[in-house]
Design an enzyme around this catalytic site. Structure first.
Site, PDB file in Angstrom:
ATOM      1  N   GLY A  71     -13.893   2.275   2.938  1.00  0.00           N
ATOM      2  CA  GLY A  71     -14.290   1.682   4.215  1.00  0.00           C
ATOM      3  C   GLY A  71     -13.756   0.282   4.399  1.00  0.00           C
ATOM      4  N   ASP A  72     -13.786  -0.154   5.636  1.00  0.00           N
ATOM      5  CA  ASP A  72     -13.422  -1.507   6.043  1.00  0.00           C
ATOM      6  C   ASP A  72     -14.724  -2.226   6.360  1.00  0.00           C
ATOM      7  OD1 ASP A  72     -12.835  -3.790   7.533  1.00  0.00           O
ATOM      8  OD2 ASP A  72     -11.145  -2.882   8.564  1.00  0.00           O
ATOM      9  N   GLN A  77      -1.309 -18.841   3.160  1.00  0.00           N
ATOM     10  CA  GLN A  77      -1.326 -17.389   2.978  1.00  0.00           C
ATOM     11  C   GLN A  77      -2.398 -16.640   3.767  1.00  0.00           C
ATOM     12  OE1 GLN A  77      -0.036 -15.519  -0.743  1.00  0.00           O
ATOM     13  NE2 GLN A  77      -0.696 -17.397  -1.743  1.00  0.00           N
ATOM     14  N   HIS A 106     -13.412 -16.871   1.506  1.00  0.00           N
ATOM     15  CA  HIS A 106     -12.395 -17.924   1.671  1.00  0.00           C
ATOM     16  C   HIS A 106     -11.148 -17.450   2.425  1.00  0.00           C
ATOM     17  CE1 HIS A 106      -9.815 -17.169  -2.236  1.00  0.00           C
ATOM     18  NE2 HIS A 106      -9.995 -16.069  -1.539  1.00  0.00           N
ATOM     19  N   TYR A 142       0.811  -1.213   0.000  1.00  0.00           N
ATOM     20  CA  TYR A 142       0.000   0.000   0.000  1.00  0.00           C
ATOM     21  C   TYR A 142       0.850   1.272   0.000  1.00  0.00           C
ATOM     22  CZ  TYR A 142      -4.048  -2.948   1.130  1.00  0.00           C
ATOM     23  OH  TYR A 142      -5.043  -3.893   1.092  1.00  0.00           O
ATOM     24  N   ASN A 148      -3.443 -23.334  -0.542  1.00  0.00           N
ATOM     25  CA  ASN A 148      -2.908 -21.974  -0.692  1.00  0.00           C
ATOM     26  C   ASN A 148      -3.489 -21.036   0.360  1.00  0.00           C
ATOM     27  OD1 ASN A 148      -1.201 -20.151  -2.241  1.00  0.00           O
ATOM     28  ND2 ASN A 148      -3.103 -19.168  -2.873  1.00  0.00           N
TER      29      ASN A 148
END
Length: 348
Positions: free
Chosen positions: A236-237, A307, A256, A148, A303
């Site tokens: 927003g979150d 991760q 997921h 970011y 995966n």
């Protein structure tokens, strides 16, 4: 039962053992710019000329090119015993960066991020947790914070997140008739690739992408044009900030990522914001109920282990999550592609 031929010579096991050699060969050709250079050249080029242009050894480049020919990613013509190389049609469409349907950004993500985490799959299986700290010496949160901070890295990351929707996003949007939903929120919609597919199919609807401020800023600057007049953004979150009312909520490759508890908390929050008669559309890679496959979804679930906090799920597991959140009339559509669609409704 295995055939006697399979027991005599384990071709399948050898193919599996060499699998990472195949993927890394393709990743390396993408990273070095082989497909892009050949596309720009518009003619077959010798290994020596390609090596000179891309600043590699001639021997190493020739071996890489020949392997790509064997993988049917390149074509070769022999003139006076010297090979001249060019792209196949598939490579032109999917591995050249400038192609509208390119997968090159995804290839780089798998090569530079996922591949590193998968080196620690044994530890992930033993411990049941992601492996960013072992792979990169830092947490996943710090990895993404670093992305970011750099606009170039942010653009590359967003290209990777959305590249697959340019290939088969239309199939997902058309999995169900969504014409009754006019006000749509795409939660975590990134650059808007799936939102563009939605408004292209349902031109009387608007889609608002809710994502983190830095994502929204980058999307507006690099991915949205004046033609995308039915697409809006909200910073927003979605875990912590209010989610406005809408007819339909889209979450593509979101559920997921998270634990059951976080999934339920988010889906219940969405249910409260969903208008009566509205719904939620989940886009995920479904596992078969009998654990038989698909193998790609099973590998993607691994995966998720290395991760994220999450996993891939079966149709019944997604159905239970939606029902426990208040949604009803759950429908599941397998697309035959990498991702599938699940639609839940809020009854009137």
């Amino acid at each position: 039962m295995c055939s006697s031929e399979e027991l005599e010579y384990p071709q399948k096991l050898l193919d599996y053992a060499y699998g990472f050699l195949v993927s890394k060969t393709m990743f390396t050709a993408c990273e070095l710019g082989v497909f892009d250079f050949l596309h720009e050249a518009q003619e077959a080029v010798s290994a020596a000329a390609i090596a000179s242009h891309l600043s590699t050894s001639v021997d190493g480049m020739e071996r890489l090119l020949d392997a790509c020919v064997g993988l049917k990613l390149l074509k070769v013509d022999l003139t006076d015993n010297e090979g001249y190389y060019s792209n196949t049609d598939v490579s032109t469409v999917y591995l050249v960066k400038s192609s509208p349907r390119t997968l090159s950004h995804m290839m780089m993500y798998y090569s530079q991020t996922a591949y590193m985490c998968w080196h620690f799959l044994p530890q992930a299986v033993r411990e049941g947790k992601m492996q960013y700290e072992r792979a990169f010496g830092t947490s996943s949160k710090e990895v993404f914070e670093a992305i970011y901070r750099s606009e170039d890295e942010m653009v590359t990351f967003m290209h990777n997140m959305d590249t697959i929707w340019n290939v088969y996003g239309k199939d997902l949007i058309q999995a169900f008739d969504l014409s009754a939903f006019h006000t749509v929120f795409d939660l975590g919609g990134c650059s808007g690739a799936l939102a563009k597919q939605f408004v292209s199919r349902y031109n009387e609807s608007t889609v608002t992408i809710m994502d983190l401020p830095k994502v929204v800023e980058t999307a507006k600057k690099h991915f949205i044009t004046d033609k995308d007049q039915q697409i809006y953004f909200l910073e927003g979150d979605f875990f912590n900030d209010p989610i406005p009312e809408a007819d339909l909520f889209i979450m593509a490759r979101i559920i997921h990522d998270w634990t059951e508890e976080k999934c339920l908390a988010l889906l219940r929050k969405i249910y409260q914001s969903c208008r009566p008669g509205g719904g939620v559309l989940l886009v995920e890679a479904l596992l078969n109920e009998d654990k038989s496959g698909p193998v790609t979804s099973q590998l993607l679930s691994l995966n998720m282990l290395v991760q994220t906090e999450g996993r891939e799920r079966t149709p019944s597991e997604y159905t239970k999550l939606l029902i426990d959140s208040g949604f009803r009339d759950i429908k599941v559509k397998a697309t035959g592609k990498l991702h599938d669609a699940i639609l839940g409704r809020k009854l009137i």
